[in-house]
Design a protein around this motif. Structure first.
Motif, PDB file in Angstrom:
ATOM      1  N   ARG A  88       1.096  -0.993   0.090  1.00 11.15           N
ATOM      2  CA  ARG A  88       0.411  -0.265   0.091  1.00 11.15           C
ATOM      3  C   ARG A  88       0.557   1.335   0.082  1.00 11.15           C
ATOM      4  NH1 ARG A  88      -4.626  -2.195   4.289  1.00 11.15           N
ATOM      5  NH2 ARG A  88      -6.471  -2.522   3.205  1.00 11.15           N
ATOM      6  N   LEU A  89       2.247   1.094   1.130  1.00 14.94           N
ATOM      7  CA  LEU A  89       2.591   2.279   0.846  1.00 14.94           C
ATOM      8  C   LEU A  89       3.163   1.975  -0.423  1.00 14.94           C
ATOM      9  CD1 LEU A  89       3.941   1.925   4.963  1.00 14.94           C
ATOM     10  CD2 LEU A  89       2.436   4.072   3.149  1.00 14.94           C
ATOM     11  N   ALA A  90       4.387   1.399  -0.708  1.00 17.71           N
ATOM     12  CA  ALA A  90       4.831   1.318  -2.020  1.00 17.71           C
ATOM     13  C   ALA A  90       3.976   1.840  -3.480  1.00 17.71           C
ATOM     14  CB  ALA A  90       5.519   0.304  -1.936  1.00 17.71           C
ATOM     15  N   VAL A 142       0.790  10.090  -5.607  1.00 16.63           N
ATOM     16  CA  VAL A 142       0.351  10.470  -4.689  1.00 16.63           C
ATOM     17  C   VAL A 142       1.230  10.819  -3.683  1.00 16.63           C
ATOM     18  CG1 VAL A 142      -1.562   9.832  -2.822  1.00 16.63           C
ATOM     19  CG2 VAL A 142      -1.848   9.343  -4.631  1.00 16.63           C
ATOM     20  N   LEU A 143       2.077  10.457  -3.312  1.00 20.49           N
ATOM     21  CA  LEU A 143       3.080  10.518  -2.326  1.00 20.49           C
ATOM     22  C   LEU A 143       3.987  10.830  -1.797  1.00 20.49           C
ATOM     23  CD1 LEU A 143       2.219   8.616   1.458  1.00 20.49           C
ATOM     24  CD2 LEU A 143       1.205  11.164   0.468  1.00 20.49           C
ATOM     25  N   SER A 144       5.276  11.041  -2.285  1.00 19.70           N
ATOM     26  CA  SER A 144       6.408  11.725  -2.626  1.00 19.70           C
ATOM     27  C   SER A 144       7.062  10.606  -0.998  1.00 19.70           C
ATOM     28  CB  SER A 144       7.195  12.854  -2.258  1.00 19.70           C
ATOM     29  OG  SER A 144       7.539  13.306  -0.661  1.00 19.70           O
ATOM     30  N   GLN A 191       7.070   9.376   6.448  1.00 18.85           N
ATOM     31  CA  GLN A 191       6.833  10.055   7.228  1.00 18.85           C
ATOM     32  C   GLN A 191       5.519  10.335   7.699  1.00 18.85           C
ATOM     33  OE1 GLN A 191       6.404  14.384   6.951  1.00 18.85           O
ATOM     34  NE2 GLN A 191       8.468  14.953   7.306  1.00 18.85           N
ATOM     35  N   VAL A 192       4.914   9.126   6.939  1.00 17.76           N
ATOM     36  CA  VAL A 192       3.647   8.484   6.843  1.00 17.76           C
ATOM     37  C   VAL A 192       3.054   7.569   8.019  1.00 17.76           C
ATOM     38  CG1 VAL A 192       1.555   7.185   6.552  1.00 17.76           C
ATOM     39  CG2 VAL A 192       1.859   9.670   5.302  1.00 17.76           C
TER      40      VAL A 192
END
Length: 378
Positions: A93-95, A102-104, A110-111
């Motif tokens: 999910r993070l990757a 959506v996220l760098s 940081q999340v």
């Protein structure tokens, strides 16, 4: 450290720093069968993967997986088979958020870090203060673990639902505050009132009180502060044992909280004296914390505040005057009262009073003129 993720000839993968989920946070996952049963109950899955296998299954480089796991606060376990399908899904999910743009990658880390730090503290608190008290063996011969397993089995789904509910509520409130910012810059660097409340003479108390008494005092202090801050519209940023840091969107709210804290704790004979310092200005927010000159000034004002008193900076005093919560001076009050009497009207009412104090140099911030904040008699 440079990480080489290549392998050749079917050789064993190299050892990488990776996480585990066991309670004692040692370098190796536990082999205790009862601990493993509890782990499987809580995680909802059995150990299946080594860290290398989990990263490969998730389609994530070992280097990135290690960064995520470290950020979440999980200890290194080499290449022990200690991870589950949930670990693979979390990596994926993070990757996936990074791959989709959506996220760098730094934002994704940081999340992971903010979530890991928050939930780690929550879990420790629940075990120390909640489960420990509920798992006292009800009958002779029973072990704490025998009581813990059915209790966790009963509470786990309820606590999980409650956690998600509170998180959604807090996320909705935080999002609302951000989108109402005046411009894009205020979404990150915002003008807030920041207050520190500090117990006077706490160091001396630590030498005089027993550990259990000290723990009870700190818990009562933090609970009282958290309840009052929330009830009156502020946000508790963090607690530091004998000190709490809170923020509010407007000066009136921060002032009301400060005076309520003083009034409440003054009537508690078990509590030491309290002092509060508040400043108003631009604040940088990161990972739920606040930073900047305004925060530093609030801290310095707290350190020089008299016992059971509130000191504020000039910007905070101006903001209270601008919003009509406090008069600029008592001369203004007298003039307004005379004018109102002449017109046959009621004079303006103010919630707070401000008294200028002596100017003094404050380390790192130059000369400041604090104001003593009090409640105006009704």
């Amino acid at each position: 450290m440079t990480v080489d993720n290549t392998t050749s000839g079917g050789a064993e993968p190299p050892s990488y720093p990776t996480p585990h989920h066991v309670v004692d946070h040692t370098a190796e996952p536990t082999d205790d069968p009862l601990a493993i049963r509890l782990e499987q109950l809580i995680l909802g899955a059995e150990r299946r993967y080594t860290p290398f296998q989990a990263a490969r299954t998730a389609g994530v480089s070992m280097e990135l997986a290690s960064r995520f796991w470290r950020a979440m606060g999980f200890a290194d376990i080499g290449q022990a088979k200690a991870l589950t399908e949930a670990d693979v899904l979390a990596l994926r999910r993070l990757a996936g958020l990074v791959e989709a743009g959506v996220l760098s990658e730094p934002m994704a880390v940081q999340v992971a870090r903010s979530t890991g730090q928050t939930t780690a503290r929550l879990a420790e608190w629940q075990i120390d203060s909640f489960l420990e008290g509920l798992t006292e063996p009800p009958e002779p011969g029973m072990t704490r673990t025998e009581v813990t397993y059915p209790l966790v089995e009963l509470l786990l789904p309820e606590l999980e639902e409650f956690l998600v509910y509170v998180w959604r509520r807090q996320l909705a409130a935080a999002t609302g505050r951000v989108v109402q910012a005046a411009d894009d810059e205020e979404m990150v660097d915002r003008r807030l009132a920041v207050g520190f409340a500090d117990l006077v003479g706490f160091t001396r108390l630590t030498r005089r009180l027993e550990e259990e008494e000290l723990g009870e005092l700190v818990e009562a202090f933090e609970t009282t502060c958290a309840d009052l801050v929330a009830a009156h519209g502020g946000r508790l940023i963090k607690t530091l044992g004998d000190e709490v840091l809170y923020a509010a969107d407007d000066a009136g709210t921060a002032a009301e909280i400060a005076l309520r804290l003083i009034e409440t704790l003054t009537h508690d004979e078990t509590m030491p004296a309290l002092r509060v310092g508040i400043a108003f200005g631009t604040v940088t927010t990161r990972m739920g914390d606040v930073f900047g000159t305004t925060v530093n000034l609030a801290s310095r004002l707290t350190s020089i505040a008299p016992k059971d008193a509130v000191l504020v900076d000039g910007a905070f005093a101006e903001e209270l005057s601008r919003t009509g919560d406090a008069p600029v001076s008592e001369a203004q009050v007298a003039e307004e009262a005379a004018a109102a009497e002449k017109e046959g009207e009621a004079p303006p009412s103010y919630r707070f009073a401000l008294q200028p104090m002596w100017q003094r140099p404050v380390r790192g911030l130059g000369v400041v003129e604090p104001w003593l904040l009090t409640r105006r008699p009704t």
